[in-house]
Every structure is written in structure tokens, then in C-alpha cells.
Write an enzyme that holds these catalytic residues in place. Structure first.
Site, PDB file in Angstrom:
ATOM      1  N   SER A   1      46.207  31.335  38.872  1.00  0.00           N
ATOM      2  CA  SER A   1      45.932  31.434  37.433  1.00  0.00           C
ATOM      3  C   SER A   1      46.218  32.848  36.963  1.00  0.00           C
ATOM      4  CB  SER A   1      44.464  31.122  37.148  1.00  0.00           C
ATOM      5  OG  SER A   1      43.656  32.233  37.507  1.00  0.00           O
ATOM      6  N   ASP A   2      46.537  33.014  35.688  1.00  0.00           N
ATOM      7  CA  ASP A   2      46.550  34.370  35.152  1.00  0.00           C
ATOM      8  C   ASP A   2      45.096  34.852  35.136  1.00  0.00           C
ATOM      9  OD1 ASP A   2      47.180  36.821  34.113  1.00  0.00           O
ATOM     10  OD2 ASP A   2      48.443  36.050  32.505  1.00  0.00           O
TER      11      ASP A   2
END
Ligand code: BGC
Length: 717
Positions: free
Chosen positions: A263-264
Site C-alpha cells: 500500500s502507499d
């Protein structure tokens, strides 16, 4: 007996399904590695498994010491290995041994049009990451430059998917050859920073396949990237980090991605939806880390029967496979790494020297003749500004950074006098107010000198993560400054130091010389001085179009930017950058692919081997390129195709290949372009397939997208 046999078969089948469903890349691991992964997973508690699926600090993932699984270390970013950050907050840890090699940023790399330099950068970054004990480097950033205003354009590469894909592939291959995983980002459609954490992006399937996906696809299929970072934004109503279509159907099933989805930072929004869609690693959360989606809530979901443990196993297997690929369990075989070597610094110099673009050179104002000028006025805040430590997550604590003024002093070697004037002051943004006292001082200095160079442009207050630029204007009254300087001394060259398009229409016609010099890494000042003084012949080409004004460009003229009510429609569709300008007959100030040289190149004897080509054949074109000028130099020969007879409308031209060729003055060489005819297809989003109709296709060979030198028509059967 019969029943017994069937049960045995069933058990065997189940085992097989289990192996394949646990390992994304079962076919790519050796039997021994597969066995080790299965054995490790079988010994892990659910808590230990969940520990491998989320950060236990800003950039690390928990170790399982009792099983010999070490901590996994991640680090930014695309153009250098970022300085060490505190484990539990965003402050720097204050180490004294983490000043690293700083490369030209993304658009500068793309401007070199030299994939060998992208490969070299990958290798150097890999070596430095290894030295610093990092396993995953968070880059390259490959989002398409859709609007001149996107704050992160400088980190990305180009408006063109083919150029982006070529640089991406080479970069990842280089990086991963050093046993460091790439994390290509941000998947998908993170093309603006405004509302990036909430905006919902809508685009056609055609735009997806032709424009926004190709670099990610190449990262997976050509370079075998070990990881992909999901974007913060939504795509067609769902968060990218929990998007079953983007993650599973498209990336895993259709394109065969076998690495992990990360994920960012703090960009996960759910446990169940993300886990089921295919996210593997949740990163970037705050303390207490155990409360985030892929920590205790994940464990709870399994215990409550909401999530099968086999799904967790599969993600754990993904992380362990990545560790295997990086030889983490076999440290003696792993690349050792090195830091700040002269070779690394030389690599940044080469990249910088090849990225500088000569936009304009009237009356041969460049290169400056060191034997004739006695004094040079160097003007502007960017002459002395160090740019490495800016732009947010990609900022680099550089070992050193040669500024343009220092570079000129280094290279002038006392042959002429260099005098500096500030010209404008960096102040709070947005700021367009000219400082007339500084302008008058600069103009007076320019009048006293034989030539003047204005180091203009932006800085990382503008080219930055988290916010877009307010407009395309040159801030701090630089337009007034440039006009005053060129009036005082017609022998004025303007150097733009920026990572994304700025408005130059107000001074372009007044200045005889114009260079684009980017945020060009730790050797940027030396490289720029070498170009200004003719030691290096510029060979960069613009990786994006430079419009006259913002409204001319696709996202602003036709599409939406930055959208309304947190929703943005890409009405500009596949007509991004030069695809838009050329198809609709709009002339930009400087086109995509433009870049002059101190020498001249002639294109001749272009031909195709034959007239008619089958769909499954490889197209073969050749031409002779000659350096007819007085300087040695490099040309980027660009091959565009134009398909006027297609069933669905296509852009007037599309880049399909390029070659950067160095020729000595007077030298000629035959160049051959070979590419599968299928590469000329477009995505028919009604039929959901790549398509090419029989008919005539024009192959355009040129020095830029608008300087086509040769045309070859071919027939496709
Ligand atoms: C950025 C990523 C970056 C991450 C870690 C995020 O804000 O979007 O590109 O890698 O932070 O610093």
C-alpha cells in the site's frame, strides 16, 4: 479400494491446489525454495503471519527471529536512497553516514532517452540500497504526466507511455540485479496531488490500456518487478488498494504479476476488502501499529471466519518469495553493495549531461566561447540553490550537490570572470511579485558583462509531492527579470531548472538561447557548465510537451483537472500530451521529443525491407543517420506511427521506438528499427482486445514529434 484411491487422488489434488494457491510464483521458485516457504508458513502462528503483512514502524516489517526471518527494510525513493527516518515518526534519525548519491529526478532521466542510463541508475541505487541494508526501494515513479500542474511530475517520467515503459524496464532490471526489489508506483492513476487521498478517477478502458497501464505492464512483464505500490486515490469508485479488478483480474490474472502489492503510506482503507482484492503489505501507518487493518483486525477476521487463513498464507508466501528472490535467506550469495563511490558519482554526471535539453539556439549564442567572453553574469536564485533535499518523499540527503554557479566556476577555471546577481528571491508560494531592486541590480550586472545566463525555473516548493502547482507561471517575478536582463544584454541565455512545464511564452521570443536543465542530481552544476561551454554537446529531448499556456493542454482543455467534488473524469481519454496537440492541430511552444544539438543530423536512405507485412511479422525499417556538423554529438531518432484507416480514431501519431545514437562529426551510420507488427495495434475497448486492421500505416522517423524527417508507408495484410 476404489474409494481409497479416490480419496488419495483428492488429497493429492488438494495438496497441489494448496501449493499453487499459496505461492503466486510457484513455477519460478526452485523445489527447495518452495519447500522452505511451505515449511516456514507451517511453523508460523497467525500473529507471526500478520506481522509480515504490515509495517512495525515507518519503513520496516517485523522479523520472526525464531524462524530466521529478518526484518524487511523499505526505503524511498526514485532518485537516491533516502536518509534514515525515525522508526516511529517522520523526523530524520540524524545519522551521519546516510548521505547518498543523488541522481537527476524522473523527468530528467526520461529526457536522456537513454535506457542504458536508466539501467545504470538502477544498478547504482541497488548497490547503495544494499549498502544501507535496504530490501525494497520505493520506485520508480511511473505515473503519466497528464497535466503540467501535477506536483509530482518531476518524480515521474513522461507524457508518453512507451518512453516511460522503456526507462522503467531498464531501471528495474538494474535495481533488481543488485538484489533489491523495485516497488513501481503508484498503481494506478495518481496523476494529480490535489485530493490524492480521496479523488475518484474515471477513464475509458482504452485510456487505461494505451496510456496509463503500459509502464506498469512493462514493469511486470518485461522487467519482472518484485513489487507494486498501490495509489492513494480511487479508481472507478473503489480505492486502488482494495480494487479486485486492478489488483487481481488485471494485474495478477491477465498480466501475470507474481510479486507483492504494497500500500502507499497509510493508504489502506479496510481489512477484508483489501485482503480479498489482493493487497499484501500495509505500510505507512502510525503507532500503535498493531491496530491497523493488516494487524490485529486481520487476525480477528481470520479467527471469526471472515477471512480464510489460506489467503493470509498466500500473502505471507508472497513476502517470503520476495525475500527468496533477494537472497535474504542466503546472505553469502547476496549482493553486498557500496556507497558513494566515484563510479556512482560519475553515473549521476553522465545522466545529468545527457538529460539537458537545448530548446533554442539562435545566432549560435551557445556554446559560450570561453576564449572570447571576459565576463559572464550568472543570475537567479536557482544558480545557488541546492535542490536535493526537497519534494518530500523523494528528497535526498546528498553527499554533495554542485550548484549551477559552482559548476560554472569549476569549469571556467579562471578563463573568464563570473559575477553573480540574485535577481529574484525565493519567498512564500504562490508569489509572482517582482523584486525591482534585485531586477535592476541584475540588469545592471548583465549590461556590464559579455554574456548573461539566467538560472530560472521552479524549486521544490512547486515541484513537490502533496500539492499541485497553482498555475504554470514562473514565480517570484522571473518573467520581469528575464525581460530586463535580455534587454540589458542581448547575449542572454535562459536555463530552466524545473521538473515540469512552465509558461515561457512571455520571454521565449526575446531570448536567443534556452536550455532545460532539470533537478539534475549531485553533478548537475558541472554537467550544465559543460553544456554551456561546449564541452558536452546537449542530447536531451523533452519527455513532455511544453504548451504556450495551460489551457492549451489536454487535461485542462478537454478533460478535468483536478475534478469536481472529488471526482475527476479523464475526458481527454487517449489524447494526452502530443497525442492531443497533434491530433487536434494545436501547436505547443516546444513539442514532445524536441531538443537541439550543437551539431546537425541528416536523415537519409530510409526504407522498409518490403511493402506488405503480415500481422505476425516483425517490421524492419532502416535509415542512414549522418552527423553533418562540426561537433561530435548524439541524436535521438524517434519512430512514430500514424494509422489513419483504423476503425476507432487514433492519435495522429504514437511513439513506437527510438534510438539514441552517438556520432562523431562527419560520421554516418545505418540504423535498423525492428519491432513486431503487433506493437502497432491499438486497444479496441468495444471488443476488449488489441486490434490492427489491414491497411496502410505511415512510419514517421524524426528528430522530434513535430520534426519528422522521413516517412515510410507500409501495408499491413
Ligand atoms: C508517497 C510514496 C512514498 C511513501 C513513503 C507516500 O506519501 O506517495 O511515493 O514512497 O510516501 O515515503
Amino acid at each position: 479400494m476404489k474409494a481409497g484411491f479416490c480419496l488419495f487422488c483428492l488429497a493429492a489434488l488438494l495438496m497441489l491446489t494448496n501449493i499453487n494457491s499459496v505461492l503466486y510464483a510457484a513455477d519460478k521458485l526452485s523445489a527447495q525454495e518452495e519447500k522452505k516457504i511451505r515449511s516456514l508458513i507451517s511453523k508460523m502462528s497467525l500473529e507471526e503471519k500478520a506481522g509480515l503483512l504490515h509495517g512495525n514502524s515507518k519503513f520496516y516489517v517485523e522479523a520472526v527471529p525464531r524462524l530466521g526471518i529478518p526484518e524487511l527494510a523499505l526505503s524511498d525513493g526514485p532518485h537516491g536512497v533516502r536518509a534514515e527516518i525515525n522508526r516511529d515518526n517522520w523526523n530524520y534519525a540524524g545519522w551521519t553516514n546516510d548521505s547518498s548519491t543523488y541522481f537527476p529526478t524522473g523527468t530528467a532521466l526520461a529526457a536522456s532517452w537513454n535506457p542504458d542510463l536508466a539501467r545504470l541508475r538502477g544498478e547504482v541505487l541497488g548497490e547503495e540500497a544494499r549498502f544501507r541494508g535496504k530490501d525494497i526501494l520505493l520506485g520508480p515513479g511511473v505515473n503519466i504526466i497528464r497535466s503540467p500542474l501535477c506536483g509530482r511530475n518531476f518524480e515521474y517520467m513522461s507524457e508518453d507511455p512507451y518512453l516511460t515503459a522503456q526507462m522503467t524496464t531498464a531501471y528495474i532490471r538494474g535495481l533488481q540485479s543488485r538484489d533489491v526489489a523495485a516497488c513501481v508506483k503508484h498503481y494506478l492513476a495518481n496523476n494529480q496531488e490535489t485530493d490524492r487521498g480521496s479523488v475518484d478517477v474515471y477513464m475509458s478502458d482504452r485510456a487505461l490500456h494505451e496510456i496509463y497501464l503500459p509502464a506498469f505492464k512493462a514493469a511486470v512483464q518485461e522487467a519482472g518487478t518484485y513489487s507494486i505500490m498501490t495509489a492513494y486515490n480511487k479508481f472507478r469508485g473503489l480505492w486502488c488498494a482494495e480494487h479486485p479488478y486492478l489488483l487481481d483480474s488485471l494485474m495478477r490474472q491477465e498480466l501475470g504479476f507474481d510479486g507483492i502489492f504494497v500500500s502507499d503510506w497509510n493508504g489502506t482503507h479496510s481489512t477484508l476488502a483489501s485482503a480479498k482484492a489482493g493487497l499484501d503489505l500495509e505500510m505507512g501507518t502510525d503507532k500503535p501499529y498493531s491496530e491497523y487493518y493488516f494487524a490485529q483486525p486481520l487476525i480477528d477476521a481470520v479467527r471469526k471466519g471472515e477471512l480464510p487463513e489460506s489467503l493470509v498464507d498466500r500473502k505471507v508466501a508472497g513476502i517470503l518469495s520476495l525475500m527468496m528472490k533477494l537472497k535474504i535467506f542466503d546472505p553469502a550469495k547476496r549482493f553486498e553493495g557500496s556507497f558513494n563511490t566515484p563510479e556512482h558519482q560519475q553515473a549521476t554526471y553522465r545522466s545529468a549531461a545527457e538529460s539537458i535539453v537545448l530548446l533554442k539556439n539562435d545566432k549560435g549564442v551557445l556554446p559560450l566561447d570561453a576564449t572570447k567572453i571576459k565576463s559572464l553574469a550568472v543570475i537567479g536564485d536557482n544558480a545557488t540553490r541546492k535542490q536535493s533535499f526537497g519534494g518530500q518523499s523523494s528528497e535526498i540527503k546528498a553527499l554533495y550537490e554542485v550548484t549551477p554557479l559552482e559548476g560554472l566556476k569549476n569549469r571556467a577555471k579562471g578563463r573568464f570572470e563570473i559575477r553573480f546577481a540574485q535577481g529574484y528571491e525565493k519567498s512564500q508560494r504562490p508569489s509572482n511579485r517582482p523584486d525591482w531592486a534585485l531586477i535592476d541590480e541584475a540588469a545592471a550586472l548583465a549590461a556590464q558583462c559579455d554574456a548573461a545566463v539566467v538560472m530560472a525555473g521552479l524549486n521544490h516548493d512547486y515541484d513537490t509531492e502533496s500539492r499541485d502547482k497553482p498555475d504554470m507561471a514562473l514565480p517570484y517575478g522571473q518573467l520581469e527579470l528575464i525581460r530586463a536582463v535580455v534587454k540589458a544584454n542581448p547575449n542572454t541565455v535562459v536555463v530552466i531548472i524545473a521538473g515540469s512545464a512552465v509558461d515561457m511564452a512571455g520571454f521565449n521570443y526575446r531570448v536567443p538561447g534556452l536550455l532545460w536543465a532539470w533537478y539534475n542530481g549531485m553533478e548537475g552544476g558541472n554537467a550544465l557548465a559543460d553544456v554551456l561551454l561546449g564541452e558536452v554537446n546537449p542530447s536531451g529531448k523533452m519527455p513532455f510537451s511544453l504548451p504556450f499556456c495551460l489551457d492549451q493542454s489536454n487535461a485542462h482543455a478537454l478533460g478535468e483537472f483536478p475534478g469536481r467534488n472529488r471526482k475527476v473524469d479523464y475526458f481527454d481519454d487517449i489524447f494526452v500530451g502530443y497525442r492531443w496537440f497533434d491530433t487536434y492541430g494545436i501547436a505547443p511552444l516546444y513539442p514532445f521529443g524536441h531538443g537541439l544539438s550543437y551539431t546537425q543530423f541528416e536523415y537519409s536512405e530510409s526504407r522498409a525491407d518490403k511493402e506488405e507485412w503480415g500481422m505476425n511479422e516483425k517490421l524492419r525499417l532502416s535509415l542512414v543517420l549522418s552527423n553533418t556538423g562540426r561537433f561530435d554529438g548524439a541524436e535521438v531518432v524517434q519512430l512514430y506511427v500514424s494509422d489513419p484507416e483504423s476503425e476507432l480514431p487514433r492519435p495522429q501519431k504514437e511513439l513506437k521506438a527510438f534510438q539514441k545514437v552517438f556520432l562523431k562529426a562527419g560520421e554516418s551510420r545505418e540504423l535498423v528499427f525492428e519491432l513486431p507488427i503487433s506493437d502497432l495495434a491499438y486497444y479496441n475497448d468495444i471488443k476488449r482486445e488489441w486490434q490492427l486492421e489491414p491497411g496502410t500505416i505511415k512510419c514517421l522517423l524524426g528528430s522530434s514529434s513535430r520534426d519528422i524527417r522521413r516517412e515510410i508507408s507500409i501495408k499491413v495484410k
